[in-house]
Write an enzyme that holds these catalytic residues in place. Structure first.
Site, mmCIF file in Angstrom:
data_model
loop_
_atom_site.group_PDB
_atom_site.id
_atom_site.type_symbol
_atom_site.label_atom_id
_atom_site.label_comp_id
_atom_site.label_asym_id
_atom_site.label_seq_id
_atom_site.Cartn_x
_atom_site.Cartn_y
_atom_site.Cartn_z
ATOM 1 N N CYS A 1 0.987 -1.108 -0.053
ATOM 2 C CA CYS A 1 0.052 0.108 0.268
ATOM 3 C C CYS A 1 1.131 1.132 -0.028
ATOM 4 O O CYS A 1 0.692 2.046 -0.824
ATOM 5 C CB CYS A 1 -1.004 -0.047 1.275
ATOM 6 S SG CYS A 1 -1.624 -1.522 1.673
HETATM 7 N N1 SAJ Z 1 7.085 2.237 8.431
HETATM 8 C C1 SAJ Z 1 7.988 3.348 8.676
HETATM 9 N N2 SAJ Z 1 7.846 4.050 9.969
HETATM 10 C C2 SAJ Z 1 6.554 4.249 10.485
HETATM 11 C C3 SAJ Z 1 5.680 3.396 10.118
HETATM 12 C C4 SAJ Z 1 5.745 2.532 9.054
HETATM 13 O O1 SAJ Z 1 9.228 3.048 8.424
HETATM 14 O O2 SAJ Z 1 6.438 5.174 11.327
HETATM 15 C C5 SAJ Z 1 7.363 1.655 7.239
HETATM 16 C C6 SAJ Z 1 6.969 -0.050 7.713
HETATM 17 O O3 SAJ Z 1 8.184 -0.560 8.203
HETATM 18 C C7 SAJ Z 1 6.464 -0.713 6.407
HETATM 19 C C8 SAJ Z 1 5.900 0.351 5.675
HETATM 20 O O4 SAJ Z 1 6.369 1.641 6.321
HETATM 21 O O5 SAJ Z 1 7.597 -1.116 5.646
HETATM 22 C C9 SAJ Z 1 4.416 0.504 5.727
HETATM 23 O O6 SAJ Z 1 4.031 0.364 7.272
HETATM 24 P P1 SAJ Z 1 2.471 0.272 7.504
HETATM 25 O O7 SAJ Z 1 2.313 0.221 8.996
HETATM 26 O O8 SAJ Z 1 1.760 1.333 6.982
HETATM 27 O O9 SAJ Z 1 1.996 -1.062 7.021
HETATM 28 P P2 SAJ Z 1 1.169 -1.639 6.110
HETATM 29 O O10 SAJ Z 1 1.300 -1.146 4.605
HETATM 30 O O11 SAJ Z 1 0.899 -3.262 5.929
HETATM 31 O O12 SAJ Z 1 -0.341 -1.460 6.675
HETATM 32 C C10 SAJ Z 1 -0.940 -0.233 6.111
HETATM 33 C C11 SAJ Z 1 -1.980 0.219 7.076
HETATM 34 N N3 SAJ Z 1 -1.348 0.611 8.276
HETATM 35 C C12 SAJ Z 1 -1.802 1.347 9.451
HETATM 36 O O13 SAJ Z 1 -2.510 1.998 9.108
HETATM 37 C C13 SAJ Z 1 -0.993 1.054 10.567
HETATM 38 C C14 SAJ Z 1 -2.768 1.301 6.595
HETATM 39 O O14 SAJ Z 1 -2.128 2.322 6.122
HETATM 40 C C15 SAJ Z 1 -3.713 0.371 5.514
HETATM 41 O O15 SAJ Z 1 -4.994 0.115 6.200
HETATM 42 C C16 SAJ Z 1 -3.066 -0.783 4.700
HETATM 43 O O16 SAJ Z 1 -1.628 -0.454 4.859
HETATM 44 C C17 SAJ Z 1 -3.668 -0.755 3.503
HETATM 45 O O17 SAJ Z 1 -3.923 -1.760 3.162
HETATM 46 O O18 SAJ Z 1 -3.923 0.265 2.598
#
Ligand code: SAJ
Length: 423
Positions: free
Chosen positions: A269
């Site tokens: 995403c």
């Molecule tokens: N990440 C960072 N720093 C942060 C947060 C995340 O480096 O502060 C990195 C993570 O390690 C990862 C990437 O970003 O590699 C994505 O992280 P994520 O927590 O957004 O994980 P996803 O993509 O599995 O889940 C997201 C959902 N996450 C949250 O809301 C916490 C949300 O954005 C969506 O519901 C989902 O993708 C989707 O399917 O759209």
């Protein structure tokens, strides 16, 4: 008539796409007593699920076996089975093409399947993340052109998925769901259907608002993560600890929301969704500098990790070339087994190109295919032999990794996730 079917629970729901979004959704409808058809083009996926095995982390085998045994869930890859459905919920992937443009092929193919099978009034809801306007362009227009009448034969919604893989607190049922429709009747029907399985459905006035809200959510995350990645690079130059700085900033009880720097941004995403928004913006001659800059910063983080490894080894008068380097964690985020767009894979490739002698260890990932299509296997023993490595790089903060144990074996650690302090 459809509304009665919803209330009497004799609506037949077809979920197209049985991935991390579609499978939990299908099971949720089946568990509420709706006859649910789970359609996927992958024969292997369908056979696995039919055998009572889950194909996604956040769904148990038992829940699948239970609804199959009750005759409420029918996994199939036979398009003709869709003919029985009154409601179609499309949960197919929307990746990017090689030129980083939206690839909505799977949505198009899903609509064509539905069109071939539809013979009665139906509700169609698109969940796949896509650009504003897509639901009208790809679903409403072709179906109306084929002679189907809106609010008589077809009711069309967009309701973005909000699955957070590995999130134990928020699952399908208790995550609020935004829903937009192409007409008031579509919104009313869509809301009634989703309220059968989801605690809170949030109706909005159009599919464009719903499409945009999803992209806004994920672009917000992408940009804020990129900002923290840039601040971590600045703090490196200033020799200031970014993690201590963040801890201090986070004590502000209002007006601040923490994001963390890392080795890059992975998943299905956050790296992709903002490109759907910037692509649509460019169609309107609007260039989103925030999105382009954020993508540039995030996608270059693996290179910065590799450069930090070079500096670390050079301090020991070692070159990366020939050094034994262990990568801890290949998944794109903690406690899941998903490698999609994982920054760990990019770090692996950067260091492999420099001639490093690489090993990895990840309790969730047995192996992966590298850029040369060679299968690379994890080295589980490595966790007990850290002293044999010139450098250990912490990339994914899996809960299984014991920092106490790791610190007791070696000092040669490059920590990209503040794991050492968070233990
Ligand atoms: N990440 C960072 N720093 C942060 C947060 C995340 O480096 O502060 C990195 C993570 O390690 C990862 C990437 O970003 O590699 C994505 O992280 P994520 O927590 O957004 O994980 P996803 O993509 O599995 O889940 C997201 C959902 N996450 C949250 O809301 C916490 C949300 O954005 C969506 O519901 C989902 O993708 C989707 O399917 O759209």
């Amino acid at each position: 008539m459809l509304l009665n079917k919803v209330e009497n629970k004799n609506l037949t729901v077809a979920i197209l796409g049985l991935g991390y979004v579609g499978l939990p959704l299908a099971i949720a409808f089946a568990e509420k007593g709706f006859h649910t058809i789970g359609f996927d083009i992958s024969k292997k996926t369908v056979e696995t699920i039919n055998s009572g095995k889950s194909t996604v982390m956040d769904m148990s085998d038992v829940r699948i076996q239970d609804v199959i045994a009750k005759g409420l869930f029918q996994p199939t890859n036979q398009e003709v089975d869709l003919a029985k459905a009154d409601t179609f919920i499309i949960c197919v992937p929307t990746p990017l093409t090689v030129s980083h443009e939206p690839d909505v092929t799977a949505i198009r193919e899903s609509i064509q399947s539905i069109q071939r099978q539809v013979s009665k009034p139906v509700v169609i809801s698109l969940e796949s993340t896509t650009y504003p306007g897509c639901t009208k362009e790809m679903i409403l227009e072709p179906l109306v052109k084929s002679g189907l009448i809106l609010d008589e034969d077809i009711f069309i919604c967009f309701s973005p998925e909000r699955i957070d893989p590995g999130n134990k607190q928020y699952q399908t049922e208790n995550t609020p769901k935004v829903l937009g429709g192409v007409s008031a009747d579509s919104i009313q029907l869509g809301k009634a259907i989703y309220e059968q399985i989801i605690d809170m459905v949030v109706p909005v006035s159009s599919t464009e608002v719903a499409e945009m809200s999803k992209l806004l959510e994920n672009t917000f995350r992408c940009i804020n993560i990129a900002f923290m990645n840039e601040m971590s690079l600045l703090c490196d130059h200033l020799d200031i600890d970014i993690w201590e700085t963040l801890d201090a900033a986070e004590t502000k009880p209002f007006g601040f929301m923490r994001f963390n720097p890392g080795p890059g941004v992975g998943g299905h995403c956050i790296p992709l969704d903002p490109m759907y928004l910037s692509w649509k913006a460019k169609q309107e001659n609007f260039f989103s500098r925030f999105i382009e800059t954020a993508q540039d910063i995030n996608s270059n983080m693996p290179k910065h990790v590799a450069q930090k490894a070079v500096k670390f080894l050079n301090k020991e008068r070692k070159a990366v070339n020939g050094s034994k380097i262990l990568l801890l964690g290949m998944s794109y985020k903690k406690d899941i087994n998903d490698l999609r767009e994982s920054p760990s894979l990019a770090v692996y490739e950067e260091l492999a190109q420099m001639g490093a002698d690489l090993d990895y260890c990840d309790p969730y990932v047995d192996s992966f295919l590298d850029k040369q299509e060679q299968r690379v296997y994890g080295n589980e023993l490595a966790l007990t032999q850290l002293k044999y490595y010139d450098l250990v790089i912490l990339l994914t903060n899996h809960s299984d990794f014991s920092m106490t144990d790791i610190k007791s074996q070696t000092k040669n650690i490059l920590d990209t996730r503040n794991m050492l302090k968070n233990d």
